[in-house]
Write a protein that holds these residues in place. Structure first.
Motif, mmCIF file in Angstrom:
data_model
loop_
_atom_site.group_PDB
_atom_site.id
_atom_site.type_symbol
_atom_site.label_atom_id
_atom_site.label_comp_id
_atom_site.label_asym_id
_atom_site.label_seq_id
_atom_site.Cartn_x
_atom_site.Cartn_y
_atom_site.Cartn_z
ATOM 1 N N PHE A 13 12.369 -23.318 23.155
ATOM 2 C CA PHE A 13 11.221 -23.737 22.334
ATOM 3 C C PHE A 13 11.004 -25.249 22.410
ATOM 4 C CE2 PHE A 13 11.543 -19.493 20.373
ATOM 5 C CZ PHE A 13 10.197 -19.150 20.393
ATOM 6 N N ALA A 14 12.079 -26.007 22.568
ATOM 7 C CA ALA A 14 11.929 -27.459 22.755
ATOM 8 C C ALA A 14 11.211 -27.747 24.070
ATOM 9 C CB ALA A 14 13.293 -28.142 22.730
ATOM 10 N N ALA A 15 11.555 -26.995 25.114
ATOM 11 C CA ALA A 15 10.897 -27.184 26.419
ATOM 12 C C ALA A 15 9.418 -26.817 26.343
ATOM 13 C CB ALA A 15 11.605 -26.337 27.480
ATOM 14 N N LEU A 16 9.111 -25.739 25.626
ATOM 15 C CA LEU A 16 7.706 -25.336 25.462
ATOM 16 C C LEU A 16 6.912 -26.412 24.733
ATOM 17 C CD1 LEU A 16 8.270 -21.601 24.489
ATOM 18 C CD2 LEU A 16 7.181 -22.424 26.591
ATOM 19 N N PRO A 212 9.978 -22.372 14.978
ATOM 20 C CA PRO A 212 8.803 -21.904 15.714
ATOM 21 C C PRO A 212 8.311 -20.573 15.146
ATOM 22 C CG PRO A 212 10.616 -22.457 17.209
ATOM 23 C CD PRO A 212 11.177 -22.471 15.831
ATOM 24 N N VAL A 213 7.023 -20.325 15.279
ATOM 25 C CA VAL A 213 6.431 -19.068 14.811
ATOM 26 C C VAL A 213 5.851 -18.329 16.011
ATOM 27 C CG1 VAL A 213 4.709 -17.983 13.314
ATOM 28 C CG2 VAL A 213 5.882 -20.085 12.567
ATOM 29 N N ALA A 214 6.340 -17.095 16.209
ATOM 30 C CA ALA A 214 5.824 -16.225 17.270
ATOM 31 C C ALA A 214 4.965 -15.141 16.634
ATOM 32 C CB ALA A 214 6.976 -15.595 18.047
ATOM 33 N N VAL A 215 3.841 -14.816 17.285
ATOM 34 C CA VAL A 215 2.908 -13.817 16.758
ATOM 35 C C VAL A 215 2.938 -12.583 17.647
ATOM 36 C CG1 VAL A 215 0.476 -13.293 16.333
ATOM 37 C CG2 VAL A 215 1.398 -15.524 15.704
ATOM 38 N N GLY A 216 3.072 -11.406 17.023
ATOM 39 C CA GLY A 216 3.101 -10.174 17.797
ATOM 40 C C GLY A 216 2.491 -9.010 17.049
ATOM 41 N N PHE A 217 2.630 -7.816 17.609
ATOM 42 C CA PHE A 217 2.041 -6.551 17.133
ATOM 43 C C PHE A 217 0.557 -6.548 17.483
ATOM 44 C CE2 PHE A 217 5.960 -5.853 15.218
ATOM 45 C CZ PHE A 217 6.020 -4.788 14.337
ATOM 46 N N GLY A 218 0.163 -5.787 18.449
ATOM 47 C CA GLY A 218 -1.254 -5.599 18.744
ATOM 48 C C GLY A 218 -1.818 -6.483 19.838
ATOM 49 N N VAL A 219 -1.002 -7.374 20.428
ATOM 50 C CA VAL A 219 -1.494 -8.238 21.503
ATOM 51 C C VAL A 219 -1.347 -7.481 22.828
ATOM 52 C CG1 VAL A 219 -1.268 -10.462 22.660
ATOM 53 C CG2 VAL A 219 -0.745 -10.269 20.215
ATOM 54 N N LYS A 220 -2.489 -7.245 23.500
ATOM 55 C CA LYS A 220 -2.446 -6.392 24.687
ATOM 56 C C LYS A 220 -3.003 -7.049 25.944
ATOM 57 C CE LYS A 220 -2.858 -2.166 21.964
ATOM 58 N NZ LYS A 220 -3.720 -1.048 21.560
ATOM 59 N N THR A 221 -3.904 -8.013 25.788
ATOM 60 C CA THR A 221 -4.600 -8.564 26.957
ATOM 61 C C THR A 221 -4.326 -10.062 27.102
ATOM 62 O OG1 THR A 221 -6.590 -9.199 25.715
ATOM 63 C CG2 THR A 221 -6.483 -6.926 26.546
ATOM 64 N N PRO A 222 -4.524 -10.602 28.323
ATOM 65 C CA PRO A 222 -4.379 -12.046 28.512
ATOM 66 C C PRO A 222 -5.306 -12.844 27.591
ATOM 67 C CG PRO A 222 -4.426 -10.945 30.634
ATOM 68 C CD PRO A 222 -4.733 -9.891 29.600
ATOM 69 N N GLN A 275 -1.156 -19.867 29.651
ATOM 70 C CA GLN A 275 -1.283 -21.174 30.306
ATOM 71 C C GLN A 275 -2.706 -21.711 30.180
ATOM 72 O OE1 GLN A 275 0.790 -23.252 31.625
ATOM 73 N NE2 GLN A 275 2.583 -22.193 32.439
ATOM 74 N N SER A 276 -3.677 -20.802 30.199
ATOM 75 C CA SER A 276 -5.078 -21.237 30.116
ATOM 76 C C SER A 276 -5.417 -21.789 28.737
ATOM 77 C CB SER A 276 -6.012 -20.070 30.440
ATOM 78 O OG SER A 276 -6.052 -19.147 29.362
ATOM 79 N N ALA A 277 -4.583 -21.429 27.767
ATOM 80 C CA ALA A 277 -4.827 -21.898 26.388
ATOM 81 C C ALA A 277 -4.045 -23.168 26.088
ATOM 82 C CB ALA A 277 -4.418 -20.797 25.402
ATOM 83 N N ARG A 278 -3.576 -23.800 27.124
ATOM 84 C CA ARG A 278 -2.725 -24.992 26.985
ATOM 85 C C ARG A 278 -3.471 -26.063 26.187
ATOM 86 N NH1 ARG A 278 1.504 -26.573 30.763
ATOM 87 N NH2 ARG A 278 1.958 -28.765 30.504
ATOM 88 N N SER A 279 -3.242 -26.074 24.889
ATOM 89 C CA SER A 279 -4.002 -26.997 24.059
ATOM 90 C C SER A 279 -3.114 -27.752 23.084
ATOM 91 C CB SER A 279 -5.043 -26.193 23.265
ATOM 92 O OG SER A 279 -4.387 -25.239 22.445
ATOM 93 N N GLY A 280 -1.836 -27.848 23.452
ATOM 94 C CA GLY A 280 -0.912 -28.488 22.532
ATOM 95 C C GLY A 280 -0.575 -27.588 21.351
ATOM 96 N N ALA A 281 -0.703 -26.263 21.544
ATOM 97 C CA ALA A 281 -0.466 -25.323 20.443
ATOM 98 C C ALA A 281 0.926 -25.477 19.890
ATOM 99 C CB ALA A 281 -0.686 -23.895 20.937
ATOM 100 N N ALA A 282 1.878 -25.784 20.785
ATOM 101 C CA ALA A 282 3.261 -25.849 20.339
ATOM 102 C C ALA A 282 3.650 -27.240 19.874
ATOM 103 C CB ALA A 282 4.189 -25.383 21.453
ATOM 104 N N ALA A 283 2.696 -28.146 19.853
ATOM 105 C CA ALA A 283 3.027 -29.527 19.464
ATOM 106 C C ALA A 283 3.189 -29.650 17.960
ATOM 107 C CB ALA A 283 1.928 -30.457 19.941
#
Length: 283
Positions: A13-16, A212-222, A275-283
């Motif tokens: 998560f630090a690397a991300l 860190p917060v991970a979101v799941g359940f129901g994610v199916k597409t890129p 990768q396409s959503a690379r917007s500093g989300a994890a910052a």
């Protein structure tokens, strides 16, 4: 209580965060549809773009899971999957990959039957980094959570749309590794979450924890993965990968040449979406 060591999870998560992107957490059921195919899928996930792997421990009564993962559990059990074989899969994976975190996800019954202390010792020895045990609430932390943390395993807790402001600190009290936000009310893989509501929920959780917060359940597409990657630290995909296994089996329920490729190709697509959503989300 001794310190919990979640070195691989923390490092990932630090690397991300340094890369300025969310991570992809992939869930697959161990032993589905057979041991050899399942190992090939597991071994191929990191190169395809998985940052963290959740490995499901099959159980006869997976109450939090929808039809896809229920069916995967039954296929794996029919093929002879056991807790011992799941840990052996992790050992085999670790012989090739020392860096990708693996979290075992499942229910308490198989762990209890195996023997809690024996399970924790064997999991650490095999190279497991954390546990998600969905049917043990915080009130039962002395049963598994605290011993797991003492053994050096992260204990990852689920927060849901029905977890209110009073309940959240209780849920987070002994959580380590990351927080898994369940984006829909109900079981896995059965509904499509709303990105705006998820963003608000992630912000609410982050007000209470530095994990860190991970979101799941129901994610199916890129595209869905990309939408959640803009606000969460990681996106979890499970049912879609398990469905990719099911959709490539032959009429007798056996793996085909397409099975491993279907899962790996979907992981690549999901990773590209994130990768396409690379917007500093994890910052």
């Amino acid at each position: 209580m001794g310190p919990v060591t979640v070195a691989r999870l923390d490092a990932r998560f630090a690397a991300l965060k340094t890369e300025g992107r969310a991570g992809l957490v992939t869930f697959v059921t161990s032993g589905d549809p057979d041991p050899a195919t399942s190992q090939a899928i597991l071994d191929g996930l990191p190169a395809a773009g998985a940052d963290v792997i959740e490995l499901g421990m099959p159980f006869t009564d997976p109450m939090a899971d929808g039809p896809a993962i229920q069916a995967a559990s039954l296929r794996a059990l029919k093929a002879g999957q056991t807790v011992v074989k799941t840990l052996d899969m992790v050992r085999a994976f670790r012989a090739k990959d020392a860096d990708t975190p693996i979290v075992l996800m499942g229910y308490y019954n198989p762990i209890y039957s195996y023997g809690r202390d024996r399970f924790l010792a064997d999991a650490v020895e095999a190279g497991v980094d954390g546990l998600i045990v969905v049917d043990l609430p915080p009130e039962e932390d002395a049963e598994l959570c605290l011993p797991a943390m003492d053994a050096g395993l992260a204990f990852i807790r689920l927060a849901t749309p029905t977890t209110d402001e009073k309940r959240l600190p209780v849920v987070l009290a002994n959580t380590s590794g990351f927080v898994y936000y369940v984006s829909i009310a109900g079981v896995t893989g059965t509904a499509t979450p709303d990105p705006e509501r998820v963003a608000q929920a992630v912000a609410g959780i982050k007000a209470h924890t530095r994990l860190p917060v991970a979101v799941g359940f129901g994610v199916k597409t890129p595209e869905q993965a990309a939408a959640f990657a803009r606000t969460a630290d990681a996106v979890v995909v499970g049912s879609a990968l398990v469905a990719a296994v099911a959709n490539t089996l032959d009429d007798d329920g056996r793996a085909t040449d397409a099975t491993t490729h279907a899962v790996i190709d979907l992981v690549k697509d999901l990773a590209n979406g994130i990768q396409s959503a690379r917007s500093g989300a994890a910052a």
